[in-house]
Design a protein around this motif. Structure first.
Motif, PDB file in Angstrom:
ATOM      1  N   GLU A   1       0.873  -1.181   0.000  1.00  0.00           N
ATOM      2  CA  GLU A   1       0.000   0.000   0.000  1.00  0.00           C
ATOM      3  C   GLU A   1       0.903   1.221   0.000  1.00  0.00           C
ATOM      4  O   GLU A   1       1.971   1.209   0.609  1.00  0.00           O
ATOM      5  CB  GLU A   1      -0.909   0.002   1.238  1.00  0.00           C
ATOM      6  N   LEU A   2       0.438   2.269  -0.670  1.00  0.00           N
ATOM      7  CA  LEU A   2       1.285   3.442  -0.855  1.00  0.00           C
ATOM      8  C   LEU A   2       0.540   4.676  -0.379  1.00  0.00           C
ATOM      9  O   LEU A   2      -0.551   4.970  -0.876  1.00  0.00           O
ATOM     10  CB  LEU A   2       1.611   3.562  -2.350  1.00  0.00           C
ATOM     11  N   TYR A   3       1.092   5.369   0.611  1.00  0.00           N
ATOM     12  CA  TYR A   3       0.460   6.583   1.113  1.00  0.00           C
ATOM     13  C   TYR A   3       1.436   7.739   1.003  1.00  0.00           C
ATOM     14  O   TYR A   3       2.412   7.793   1.737  1.00  0.00           O
ATOM     15  CB  TYR A   3       0.020   6.400   2.569  1.00  0.00           C
ATOM     16  N   ARG A   4       1.151   8.657   0.105  1.00  0.00           N
ATOM     17  CA  ARG A   4       2.027   9.821  -0.097  1.00  0.00           C
ATOM     18  C   ARG A   4       3.493   9.402  -0.194  1.00  0.00           C
ATOM     19  O   ARG A   4       4.354   9.939   0.492  1.00  0.00           O
ATOM     20  CB  ARG A   4       1.870  10.814   1.049  1.00  0.00           C
ATOM     21  N   GLY A   5       3.733   8.394  -0.959  1.00  0.00           N
ATOM     22  CA  GLY A   5       5.118   7.987  -1.178  1.00  0.00           C
ATOM     23  C   GLY A   5       5.663   7.025  -0.124  1.00  0.00           C
ATOM     24  O   GLY A   5       6.713   6.447  -0.313  1.00  0.00           O
TER      25      GLY A   5
ATOM     26  N   TYR B   1       4.067   0.632   2.360  1.00  0.00           N
ATOM     27  CA  TYR B   1       3.920  -0.363   3.419  1.00  0.00           C
ATOM     28  C   TYR B   1       3.620  -1.712   2.781  1.00  0.00           C
ATOM     29  O   TYR B   1       2.753  -1.812   1.910  1.00  0.00           O
ATOM     30  CB  TYR B   1       2.769  -0.005   4.352  1.00  0.00           C
TER      31      TYR B   1
END
Lengths: 112, 488
Positions: free
Chosen positions: A44-48, A51
């Motif tokens: 999963e990708l949150y603002r770069g 995870y």
């Protein structure tokens, strides 16, 4: 008697249940589980920030069956739970020593 | 970790000192260039509460010594605008609250809400007077003659007489000064709350509360005076900040970075999974922020040539740019992320909207829609780069207060000096001095906010401590700081 444990994709549950009912399976137990197989988890990708999520949601169904129907049940699950894509799941077949119907006290294949 | 933090400090110092070198060159040329700014332009920005002689030439045709008349249309819009800006604060609370882990959502929401409490009182007691009271000299700060909002109401024959806020004394329209004071109060509340995005998930609540009070008094109030008060030194220089790019976003973003130096990273950062626990909450917050931002920017037309512009064409322009720039910002962040990371994320789009809003804030009433699109498109990419800095430089800005507000605020203040065409002209219109003035404002406000925040954070670090205990941090701030849990 055998206990069949199948780990399948959650969205396949209804289809598998209907197919099993059609071939005469009278009871199944369902649990929501998480895990991973060879494909591992996903990211999963949150603002770069990346995870890795190790555990993917799955459904586990457990069915106790008499020896003579094991092959048919396994085949039915295999056919209905299959998408052909990674993460379709696994089926495990375990020996089952005894079964007891609590209400009546019946044992063995009678209790299933 | 100390080494890396000092690296961040070093980097920030270098980043700030670079434009300082430019500044030294520029100061020599700024003064004559500044004279080129027409007096009408200067007056166009005057938020002078007190009669501003400098502003008088702006309307030579207007009859002198005419008592200002209450303009009910402007007053109605300003009341609505003030309420809309207040609505941004729960919006910010949800925006930030959704991005933290489930064990810290209430504490994060409280960071925004308690700012309403503390600053709401501080502003009435001293904040408004320090910001918009008569200058104590040098354009650095207001005096305390308007403490407790003193003088905004008088009584004549037992009947209340409300002071009217007016930009130009001879203009026909005005709003009650109470309305202006409360409109500005909402700005002060949200600005300090923006900083909390960098501190989330580890700051001690007591330390944060003291910080809110000190920072608002020592950093925000002076900056508001510098930039928005007609006596303020940056205002006199002609620095453009329509609705708070410098005062609100740059100052809070840079301060967030300063605070981080003493706060340190969250335990487990960046190895542990610290993904947002509820992105729907975050996206709800984005929507609330965008809605409230119309009050923030279109309400700021109050600083126009006269008060009748508070609900006039200038407000319409600011409203339009506040629609266009964030729309472009959302798209450009989304596309940048799509190309760079492979997927267009919801958080990315929402962050781009906020970035577009931040960047257009200083420019809202100074640029036309075409420039707003360009600024928005650039905002998405620049701020996306701003948040990626965190991974490169290894500091822990939990919710990217610096990445979005510090970087976006700086970029917005500078690009305002490039694209301005309404009421002022920028670089593209051949006005080099305006751009250099913007650089001065950015460097001065950034350096002041950075240094004073460092001092405040250092003092708190050495006295009551900034961080919760490791065990408390792992258990979550909702439980340990507030004895509550968000989801039962």
């Amino acid at each position: 008697m055998k206990l069949i444990e199948a780990i399948i994709k959650p969205f396949k549950l209804d289809e598998v249940k209907d197919a099993l009912t059609e071939i005469g399976v009278e009871g199944i137990t369902v649990s929501e589980v998480k895990g991973f197989g060879r494909q591992k988890g996903h990211t999963e990708l949150y603002r770069g920030a990346e995870y890795v999520v190790d555990f993917i949601p799955k459904v586990k169904i457990e069915i106790a069956v008499a020896d003579e129907v094991v092959a048919k049940v396994v085949e039915t699950i295999e056919n209905t739970a299959k998408t052909g894509r990674i993460g379709d799941g696994k089926i495990f077949i375990l020996p089952l020593d005894e079964a007891v119907r609590i209400r009546t006290g019946e044992k063995g294949a009678e209790a299933i | 970790m100390k080494f890396k933090l000092s690296f961040v400090a070093l980097l920030a110092t270098v980043a700030l000192s670079l434009p300082v070198a430019l500044l030294a060159e520029e100061v020599k040329t700024a003064a004559p260039a500044q004279a080129a700014l027409s007096s009408a332009q200067t007056a166009a920005l005057a938020p002078a509460v007190t009669a501003a002689p400098a502003a008088a030439p702006a309307t030579p045709a207007a009859p002198k010594n005419v008592d200002p008349v209450l303009n009910t249309g402007d007053t109605a819009w300003m009341l609505v605008s003030a309420a809309m800006v207040l609505f941004m604060i729960p919006g910010l609370a949800f925006f930030y609250g959704g991005m933290v882990r489930g064990k810290n959502v209430l504490s994060t929401i409280m960071h925004s809400f308690v700012a309403m409490g503390i600053v709401g009182v501080q502003w009435a007691v001293i904040g408004y007077s320090l910001s918009f009271g008569p200058d104590i000299g040098g354009g650095l700060l207001g005096n305390l003659s308007k403490a407790l909002l003193n003088g905004l109401i008088t009584f004549k024959d037992g009947n209340p007489v409300y002071a009217l806020f007016q930009n130009v004394p001879t203009a026909p329209g005005a709003i009650p000064e109470y309305v202006f004071a409360m409109f500005q109060c909402m700005f002060a509340m949200i600005t300090v709350a923006l900083i909390s995005g960098a501190l989330a998930e580890r700051v001690k609540f007591s330390a944060y509360c003291v910080f809110v009070l000190l920072w608002t008094t020592l950093v925000y109030d002076p900056l508001a005076h510098w930039v928005w008060m007609s006596d303020g030194w940056l205002f006199k220089k002609g620095a453009l900040d329509f609705a708070g790019g410098t005062v609100v976003h740059l100052s809070s973003g840079i301060s967030a970075l300063a605070f981080l130096i003493f706060l340190g990273k969250r335990h487990g950062f960046p190895h542990e999974r610290m993904a947002p626990h509820s992105l729907p909450l975050t996206m709800l917050g984005v929507g609330m922020l965008w809605f409230g931002w119309f009050g923030f920017n279109a309400g700021s037309a109050i600083v126009g040539a006269n008060c009748s512009d508070a609900a006039g064409g200038l407000a319409g322009l600011a409203f339009a740019t506040t629609t266009i720039a964030p729309a472009a910002g959302g798209l450009s962040w989304m596309i940048a992320e799509w190309i760079h990371a492979g997927k267009p994320s919801a958080l990315g789009f929402g962050s781009g909207v906020v970035a577009g809003l931040v960047v257009i804030t200083p420019a809202a009433g100074f640029v036309q829609p075409g420039a707003a699109i360009l600024m928005g498109l650039a905002a998405g990419v620049v701020c996306y780069g701003g948040v990626l800095l965190k991974a490169k430089l290894k500091y822990d800005d939990s919710l990217d207060a610096f990445g979005v507000h510090g970087v976006g605020g700086t970029f917005g203040a500078l690009t305002t000096g490039i694209f301005a065409t309404v009421g002022a002209t920028g670089l593209l219109s051949g006005n080099v001095s305006q751009f250099l003035t913007q650089v001065i404002a950015v460097v001065a406000a950034g350096a002041y906010a950075f240094i004073v925040t460092l001092v405040i954070a250092f003092v708190l670090h050495k006295t009551i401590g900034l961080r919760v205990e490791k065990e408390d941090e792992i258990m979550g701030l909702d439980q340990t700081q507030h004895s509550e849990s968000a989801y039962n």
